[in-house]
Design an enzyme around this catalytic site. Structure first.
Site, mmCIF file in Angstrom:
data_model
loop_
_atom_site.group_PDB
_atom_site.id
_atom_site.type_symbol
_atom_site.label_atom_id
_atom_site.label_comp_id
_atom_site.label_asym_id
_atom_site.label_seq_id
_atom_site.Cartn_x
_atom_site.Cartn_y
_atom_site.Cartn_z
ATOM 1 N N SER A 180 0.867 -1.169 0.000
ATOM 2 C CA SER A 180 0.000 0.000 0.000
ATOM 3 C C SER A 180 0.908 1.223 0.000
ATOM 4 O O SER A 180 1.708 1.398 0.918
ATOM 5 C CB SER A 180 -0.864 -0.027 1.268
ATOM 6 O OG SER A 180 -1.585 1.165 1.408
ATOM 7 N N LYS A 210 -1.018 -1.069 -4.472
ATOM 8 C CA LYS A 210 -2.228 -0.310 -4.102
ATOM 9 C C LYS A 210 -1.832 1.136 -3.855
ATOM 10 O O LYS A 210 -0.887 1.413 -3.126
ATOM 11 C CB LYS A 210 -2.838 -0.941 -2.847
ATOM 12 C CG LYS A 210 -3.744 -0.039 -2.011
ATOM 13 C CD LYS A 210 -4.429 -0.835 -0.911
ATOM 14 C CE LYS A 210 -4.593 0.002 0.348
ATOM 15 N NZ LYS A 210 -5.181 -0.786 1.461
ATOM 16 N N LYS A 216 -2.850 4.822 -2.506
ATOM 17 C CA LYS A 216 -3.766 5.650 -1.733
ATOM 18 C C LYS A 216 -4.174 6.813 -2.635
ATOM 19 O O LYS A 216 -3.328 7.353 -3.379
ATOM 20 C CB LYS A 216 -3.065 6.170 -0.478
ATOM 21 C CG LYS A 216 -2.813 5.080 0.554
ATOM 22 C CD LYS A 216 -4.133 4.613 1.140
ATOM 23 C CE LYS A 216 -3.925 3.680 2.313
ATOM 24 N NZ LYS A 216 -5.206 3.233 2.896
ATOM 25 N N ASP A 256 -7.078 2.953 -2.984
ATOM 26 C CA ASP A 256 -7.801 3.008 -1.709
ATOM 27 C C ASP A 256 -8.073 4.459 -1.361
ATOM 28 O O ASP A 256 -7.144 5.242 -1.142
ATOM 29 C CB ASP A 256 -6.966 2.333 -0.611
ATOM 30 C CG ASP A 256 -7.704 2.249 0.727
ATOM 31 O OD1 ASP A 256 -8.859 2.720 0.817
ATOM 32 O OD2 ASP A 256 -7.113 1.700 1.680
ATOM 33 N N ASP A 297 -13.540 -1.871 3.133
ATOM 34 C CA ASP A 297 -12.636 -1.981 4.282
ATOM 35 C C ASP A 297 -13.401 -1.466 5.501
ATOM 36 O O ASP A 297 -14.078 -2.229 6.194
ATOM 37 C CB ASP A 297 -11.355 -1.163 3.979
ATOM 38 C CG ASP A 297 -10.362 -1.068 5.144
ATOM 39 O OD1 ASP A 297 -10.686 -1.501 6.251
ATOM 40 O OD2 ASP A 297 -9.244 -0.532 4.939
ATOM 41 N N GLY A 312 -3.687 -4.017 6.274
ATOM 42 C CA GLY A 312 -2.645 -3.705 7.252
ATOM 43 C C GLY A 312 -2.950 -2.388 7.930
ATOM 44 O O GLY A 312 -3.711 -1.562 7.398
HETATM 45 O O1 OSB Z 1 -7.065 1.747 4.678
HETATM 46 O O2 OSB Z 1 -5.767 0.089 4.448
HETATM 47 C C1 OSB Z 1 -6.005 1.185 4.950
HETATM 48 C C2 OSB Z 1 -2.951 2.276 6.969
HETATM 49 C C3 OSB Z 1 -3.555 2.949 8.005
HETATM 50 C C4 OSB Z 1 -4.920 3.077 8.017
HETATM 51 C C5 OSB Z 1 -5.692 2.536 6.980
HETATM 52 C C6 OSB Z 1 -5.095 1.820 5.970
HETATM 53 C C7 OSB Z 1 -3.694 1.740 5.938
HETATM 54 C C8 OSB Z 1 -2.948 1.087 4.866
HETATM 55 C C9 OSB Z 1 -1.565 0.616 5.190
HETATM 56 O O3 OSB Z 1 -3.330 1.001 3.719
HETATM 57 C C10 OSB Z 1 -1.414 -0.837 5.014
HETATM 58 C C11 OSB Z 1 -0.109 -1.287 5.591
HETATM 59 O O4 OSB Z 1 -0.044 -1.625 6.797
HETATM 60 O O5 OSB Z 1 0.846 -1.308 4.829
HETATM 61 MG MG MG Z 2 -8.230 0.569 3.298
#
Ligand code: OSB
Ligand code: MG
Length: 374
Positions: A135, A161, A163, A188, A238, A290
């Site tokens: 991510s 992925k 953001k 995301d 999510d 995560g």
């Molecule tokens: O939406 O998946 C999410 C991190 C903090 C809060 C929300 C999210 C995330 C991530 C990070 O996408 C995923 C990771 O731990 O690498």
């Molecule tokens: Mg998410």
């Protein structure tokens, strides 16, 4: 099992680089760890609540307060016949699922050690290796993001992925797709869009992404369903999925075609397995999300990801992407094929670095079962 003591700690750990989402930037983590002692063994849990109530309404401080005031006393007073009993033991407390997961997951860790099996096996896992993605947070410019993607693809990660948020979306997807037409790509939004953005969201279809994660409100099913009817790309939920019932509602309403399962968000292993199972029965693939976890939460995510229906690459990646030094040994590593080996040794399969944890601890509290009896 007879629980003797529950120790809560807060540790501070700086991320190797800041992580930006549509709701904010994280540079340093405050992490709540739980340590449960029973029958001469220690189980570990990690609370995935954030520093601020931005992803969910829980924070490190609300979790601390609810664990000390409610959950730990209930657990220490209970006869825990099986970790699957934890949701019932915590049943009087509404919500606070990340706080509950921090304790329940430690009890599963303990049970695996008592049974002499791996945590993955105890949960019903069937995979020896799990497929991994990354991510990638919002960056200051697109070139920086492209350089990050290049590095992660070279390391072997199977899915990228991104953001996204209004202003950091189609321009970015377009640059990425131009450079890498064939990679498995997703985005995301962490609920950064509204229904008035529908036409804009429909324009994401041209980038042929595997999914668009949580484009709309964090508590919504209905409008996601309206959007999914028009969108070719699969929606993945999510934030909206808190439990098995939510998963059923979302699947029946066709609010999503993929589900992200996070242990903290659903309240622990019992509910995570229930969400996994109901999605499996209905042919909806899942993957493990995560929350910038240390190795303790990460080892639990690995065990969970070994269940059969975790068929898509998750966000569980190498420790070194987050921490200069992880609090477990060995650190989590990813193979050149973009896979993490699921440990088959007893318990979570990684040692806890107690010396390092002690050094990082800024707050500590112990709840003893005996004190509660007297
Ligand atoms: O939406 O998946 C999410 C991190 C903090 C809060 C929300 C999210 C995330 C991530 C990070 O996408 C995923 C990771 O731990 O690498
Ligand atoms: Mg998410």
């Amino acid at each position: 099992m007879k629980i003797e003591s529950i120790v809560l700690r807060e540790i501070r750990l700086p991320l190797v680089k800041p992580f930006e989402t549509s709701f904010g930037i994280t540079t340093d983590r405050r992490i709540l760890l739980s340590e449960i002692q029973a029958d001469g063994l220690i189980g570990w849990g990690e609370c995935t609540a954030g520093e601020h109530p931005y992803f969910s309404d829980e924070t490190v401080d609300t979790a601390w307060s609810v664990i000390v005031g409610e959950l730990a006393p209930s657990l220490a007073a209970a006869d825990v016949a099986h970790p699957g009993k934890c949701p019932q033991i915590f049943g009087r407390v509404r919500g606070h699922r990340m706080a509950k997961a921090a304790l329940e997951n430690a009890v599963w860790d303990l049970q695996a050690q008592m049974d002499g099996v791996s945590l993955a096996r105890l949960l019903g896992g069937v995979r020896d290796v799990i497929p991994c993605g990354v991510s990638l947070g919002i960056q200051s410019d697109i070139d920086k993001l492209l350089a990050e993607i290049e590095k992660e693809l070279a390391a072997g990660y199977q899915r990228i992925k991104l953001k996204c948020k209004p202003g950091w979306d189609v321009n970015v997807f377009s640059a990425v797709r131009n450079r890498w037409p064939g990679i498995m790509l997703s985005c995301d939004a962490n609920s950064a869009y509204r229904m008035r953005d529908t036409d804009h969201l429909l324009s994401f279809d041209e980038f042929e992404m595997l999914m668009i994660e949580q484009p709309l409100w964090a508590d919504d099913f209905y409008f996601h369903s309206m959007l999914q009817k028009q969108l070719e790309t699969s929606i993945c939920l999510d934030e909206s999925i808190r439990n098995r019932r939510d998963a059923l509602a979302a699947i029946d309403m066709e609010s999503c075609r993929i589900i992200n399962i996070k242990l903290g968000r659903v309240g622990g292993f019992s509910e995570a397995i229930a969400v996994h199972n109901v999605a499996h029965e209905r042919g909806i693939p899942v993957w493990c999300g995560g929350m910038l976890e240390t190795g303790i939460g990460r080892s639990h995510n690995i065990a969970l990801s070994s269940l059969e229906n975790f068929s898509l690459p998750g966000d569980v990646s190498a420790s070194a992407r987050y921490w200069a030094e992880d609090i477990i040994e060995p650190a989590v590593t990813v193979s050149a094929a973009g896979e993490i080996q699921v440990p088959d040794s007893t318990g979570r399969g990684f040692e806890v670095r107690m010396d390092l944890i002690e050094k990082l601890t800024v707050r500590k509290e112990q709840i003893r079962a005996l004190e509660l009896v007297s």
